[in-house]
Every structure is written in structure tokens, then in C-alpha cells.
Scaffold this motif. Structure first.
Motif, PDB file in Angstrom:
ATOM      1  N   GLY A 212       0.950  -1.309   0.106  1.00  0.00           N
ATOM      2  CA  GLY A 212      -0.254   0.384   0.350  1.00  0.00           C
ATOM      3  C   GLY A 212       1.316   1.413   0.117  1.00  0.00           C
ATOM      4  O   GLY A 212       1.980   1.175  -0.370  1.00  0.00           O
ATOM      5  N   ASN A 213      -0.081   2.097   0.489  1.00  0.00           N
ATOM      6  CA  ASN A 213       0.933   3.978   0.626  1.00  0.00           C
ATOM      7  C   ASN A 213       1.834   3.585   1.813  1.00  0.00           C
ATOM      8  O   ASN A 213       1.477   3.280   2.924  1.00  0.00           O
ATOM      9  N   HIS A 214       2.321   4.749   1.846  1.00  0.00           N
ATOM     10  CA  HIS A 214       3.404   4.647   2.757  1.00  0.00           C
ATOM     11  C   HIS A 214       3.711   3.632   3.917  1.00  0.00           C
ATOM     12  O   HIS A 214       3.891   3.699   5.671  1.00  0.00           O
ATOM     13  N   ASN A 249       0.922   2.388   5.397  1.00  0.00           N
ATOM     14  CA  ASN A 249       1.789   2.775   6.939  1.00  0.00           C
ATOM     15  C   ASN A 249       2.218   2.072   7.916  1.00  0.00           C
ATOM     16  O   ASN A 249       1.553   2.031   8.900  1.00  0.00           O
ATOM     17  N   VAL A 250       2.820   0.970   7.168  1.00  0.00           N
ATOM     18  CA  VAL A 250       3.736  -0.020   7.784  1.00  0.00           C
ATOM     19  C   VAL A 250       4.829   0.443   7.864  1.00  0.00           C
ATOM     20  O   VAL A 250       5.836   0.253   7.054  1.00  0.00           O
ATOM     21  N   VAL A 251       5.269  -0.193   8.842  1.00  0.00           N
ATOM     22  CA  VAL A 251       6.776  -0.230   9.177  1.00  0.00           C
ATOM     23  C   VAL A 251       7.463  -1.563   9.012  1.00  0.00           C
ATOM     24  O   VAL A 251       7.082  -2.411  10.220  1.00  0.00           O
ATOM     25  N   ILE A 252       8.119  -2.472   8.403  1.00  0.00           N
ATOM     26  CA  ILE A 252       9.236  -3.744   8.685  1.00  0.00           C
ATOM     27  C   ILE A 252      10.170  -3.856   9.057  1.00  0.00           C
ATOM     28  O   ILE A 252      11.022  -3.188   8.114  1.00  0.00           O
ATOM     29  N   TYR A 253      10.829  -3.675   9.651  1.00  0.00           N
ATOM     30  CA  TYR A 253      12.226  -3.794  10.391  1.00  0.00           C
ATOM     31  C   TYR A 253      13.093  -4.357   9.863  1.00  0.00           C
ATOM     32  O   TYR A 253      12.878  -5.579   8.811  1.00  0.00           O
ATOM     33  N   SER A 254      14.517  -4.595  10.226  1.00  0.00           N
ATOM     34  CA  SER A 254      15.736  -5.405   9.068  1.00  0.00           C
ATOM     35  C   SER A 254      15.172  -6.962   9.799  1.00  0.00           C
ATOM     36  O   SER A 254      14.835  -7.109  10.820  1.00  0.00           O
ATOM     37  N   ASN A 255      15.496  -7.610   8.411  1.00  0.00           N
ATOM     38  CA  ASN A 255      15.825  -8.945   8.273  1.00  0.00           C
ATOM     39  C   ASN A 255      14.429 -10.132   8.993  1.00  0.00           C
ATOM     40  O   ASN A 255      14.623 -10.973   9.502  1.00  0.00           O
ATOM     41  N   ALA A 256      13.267  -9.494   8.862  1.00  0.00           N
ATOM     42  CA  ALA A 256      11.855  -9.483   8.941  1.00  0.00           C
ATOM     43  C   ALA A 256      11.207 -10.468   7.426  1.00  0.00           C
ATOM     44  O   ALA A 256      11.795 -10.127   6.732  1.00  0.00           O
ATOM     45  N   GLY A 265      -2.303  -5.438   8.414  1.00  0.00           N
ATOM     46  CA  GLY A 265      -3.163  -4.475   8.347  1.00  0.00           C
ATOM     47  C   GLY A 265      -2.234  -3.336   8.326  1.00  0.00           C
ATOM     48  O   GLY A 265      -1.834  -3.115   9.475  1.00  0.00           O
ATOM     49  N   LYS A 266      -2.546  -2.256   8.260  1.00  0.00           N
ATOM     50  CA  LYS A 266      -2.458  -0.365   8.092  1.00  0.00           C
ATOM     51  C   LYS A 266      -1.846  -0.104   9.590  1.00  0.00           C
ATOM     52  O   LYS A 266      -2.978  -0.877  10.681  1.00  0.00           O
ATOM     53  N   ASP A 267      -1.174   0.604   9.757  1.00  0.00           N
ATOM     54  CA  ASP A 267      -0.211   0.649  11.091  1.00  0.00           C
ATOM     55  C   ASP A 267       0.067   0.193  11.688  1.00  0.00           C
ATOM     56  O   ASP A 267       0.685   0.307  13.073  1.00  0.00           O
TER      57      ASP A 267
END
Length: 294
Positions: A212-214, A249-256, A265-267
Motif C-alpha cells: 500500500g501507501n506510506h 502505513n506499515v513499517v517492517i524492520y530489518s531481516n523480518a 494490517g494498516k498502521d
């Protein structure tokens, strides 16, 4: 058997149909395959058009930018229509070269009409990279130096060509960026606005991913497939959705590592080093300690 005889025997083995059948390309109408070198020049020309003044040999002034852009568009049309023609002939669905030539010209014009959209999407990607990295000093630094923009330039070009049903060429273009940056995005993946990848090395985004976006990813993130369903003959079933959906509006950190047709899901925030094979509700946090329990 002397050295000469051994070499001649090897040549004979390599020339047998049993040896080369799987790896031999017979050209359609004696038309060469798409040229990797030519496609690299095409991407460089598009880069000059999208980012005037940052790339290319000439100094670009605002009062001559229309002329500068027109010259590059003419170059792009000539180069790309030839490579699209080769790609369509490689695909082999049509053998009438005159019809394929007309189709390649029409497809090239349709792609050129997408360049303002590609610039718009990349402009938002640049803002996302700038806002997502406190170390960034300017938009210019992002454009000129950051591997994510190089990767997304290639991806967004390739994706639009793929939507125009150009065979082979989109994958060649994204693999150029993969080789240069270590970021592997399949041209069929769907990626929304304001997307960025911090650092980037080792990121993998599969063909049926929908982002999605962001959305922001960090290095080493895998959006992959959990398994490959087989048909009754034991062959992989192609074309089915098998990669994650990542909402806005999802953030996925390193090596996930996120596998299968799951929805994030969003946010939500996905922490580093987690393994996720299930849906994640909006506004969630998935951390390493939590993933251990699931």
C-alpha cells in the motif's frame, strides 16, 4: 586420445540436440534477443528525463528543458521500440514481423505517456526516503546516491512495461537494479505511493506482493512465498497469489521474513528478525518475543 581429439569429442557432445535442447534459443524470424546493453542505455535515458540536471552530460536550464526533454524522448522512442520489438518476437506469440513492429511502436508510445506518472511516483518515493532517514541532507542526495531510488526507478519502469504486456524486458530491467543494489523487486509486484527502503541490501519482494501507501522497509526484509502448490502432475502452479499484502502505513524492520498470502494490517509495525506466516490485524506490533510464542 590426444588433446585435439578430446576437444573435438567435447565439441561433438555440446553440439548434440540432447545436450543443448533445454538451453538453446532459436530466434523468431532471425530477430535477436533484447540487448542488455541497449536496455541499460534506455534506463539511463529515462533517468535523464525523470531527473533533469542530475544525470547526463549536459547542464540543463529551465528555459531549454522542453528541448532537452524532446531530444531524449526521441532517443528513447527509437531505442525502446526496437527492444520491445525484439521482446515480442522472443515471446514467439506472433511471427508476422510487420504486425509486431507496429505493436512495438504503439506500446512504446503508451509507455512514454506513462513517464509523467512514473516521475510523480518517484517524487513521492524520494520524499519518503528523505523523511524516513535523519541522515539525509537533501532531496538531491536521495536522488543521486540512495540505492532505493535506483531500484525504484528500474522497478517503476519495468512495472509499467509489464502492464503493457511487454515480455522478458521488465525482468531484465529489475535484475539490473538487483545486481547493482542487492534489492530484488519483481516487476509484477504492486507498490503504492510514498514507498521507501532504508539501506536496502537483501530485500526481496515477490511477484504477487501488494504494498500500500506510506510503507517503509529496512534491509534484509523478505516478502516471499511459503510454499508452491503443485498440480496433479507435480508441477508448480503458476500465477496464483502467494506473497504478502502489506496495507498502508506499515513499517517492517530489518531481516523480518513474511511468507505466504497473508495480510499485514494498516498502521502496523513488524519488528526485526521475526518470522510471520499469519495475518496481522491493523494497528498491531509484532516483535521477536511475541513471534516466539506464535
Amino acid at each position: 586420445m590426444n588433446n585435439r581429439s578430446q576437444i573435438l569429442q567435447t565439441v561433438k557432445e555440446l553440439s548434440s540436440p540432447e545436450s543443448y535442447n533445454l538451453v538453446f534459443h532459436k530466434s523468431n524470424g532471425d530477430v535477436p534477443m533484447p540487448s542488455v546493453n541497449a536496455l541499460a542505455k534506455i534506463v539511463e535515458t529515462i533517468q535523464e528525463i525523470i531527473f533533469p540536471g542530475y544525470f547526463g552530460k549536459d547542464v540543463v536550464c529551465t528555459d531549454t528543458i522542453e528541448f532537452y526533454t524532446g531530444v531524449n524522448i526521441d532517443k528513447l522512442y527509437a531505442m525502446l521500440s526496437q527492444q520491445v520489438f525484439r521482446g515480442l518476437m522472443f515471446d514467439g506469440e506472433q511471427s508476422n514481423s510487420e504486425e509486431v513492429s507496429k505493436k512495438s511502436e504503439k506500446t512504446t508510445v503508451a509507455f512514454i505517456q506513462k513517464l509523467p506518472y512514473i516521475r510523480h511516483m518517484l517524487s513521492m518515493d524520494i520524499q519518503a526516503a528523505y523523511n524516513g532517514d535523519p541522515a539525509a541532507k537533501s532531496f538531491g542526495e536521495i536522488i543521486f546516491c540512495y540505492p532505493v531510488i535506483k531500484t525504484l526507478l528500474h522497478y517503476r519502469i519495468a512495472h509499467e512495461l509489464l502492464l503493457l504486456e511487454v515480455p522478458l524486458i521488465p525482468r531484465i530491467i529489475t535484475e539490473m537494479a538487483h545486481s547493482a543494489t542487492g534489492i530484488d523487486i519483481h516487476p509484477a509486484a504492486q507498490i503504492g505511493e510514498y514507498f521507501t527502503i532504508d539501506h536496502g541490501t537483501g530485500v526481496v519482494i515477490g511477484a504477487t506482493c501488494i504494498i500500500g501507501n506510506h510503507v517503509q522497509l529496512y534491509q534484509g526484509v523478505t516478502l516471499g512465498a511459503k510454499n508452491f502448490p503443485l498440480d496433479e502432475n507435480g508441477n508448480p502452479i503458476k500465477g496464483i497469489p502467494r506473497h504478502p499484502i502489506v496495507e498502508d502505513n506499515v513499517v517492517i524492520y530489518s531481516n523480518a521474513t513474511l511468507l505466504g498470502r497473508i495480510t499485514i494490517g494498516k498502521d502496523s509495525i513488524i519488528g526485526a528478525n521475526v518470522w510471520v506466516t499469519h495475518d496481522v490485524e491493523p494497528n498491531s506490533k509484532v516483535l521477536y518475543s511475541q513471534s516466539q510464542k506464535n
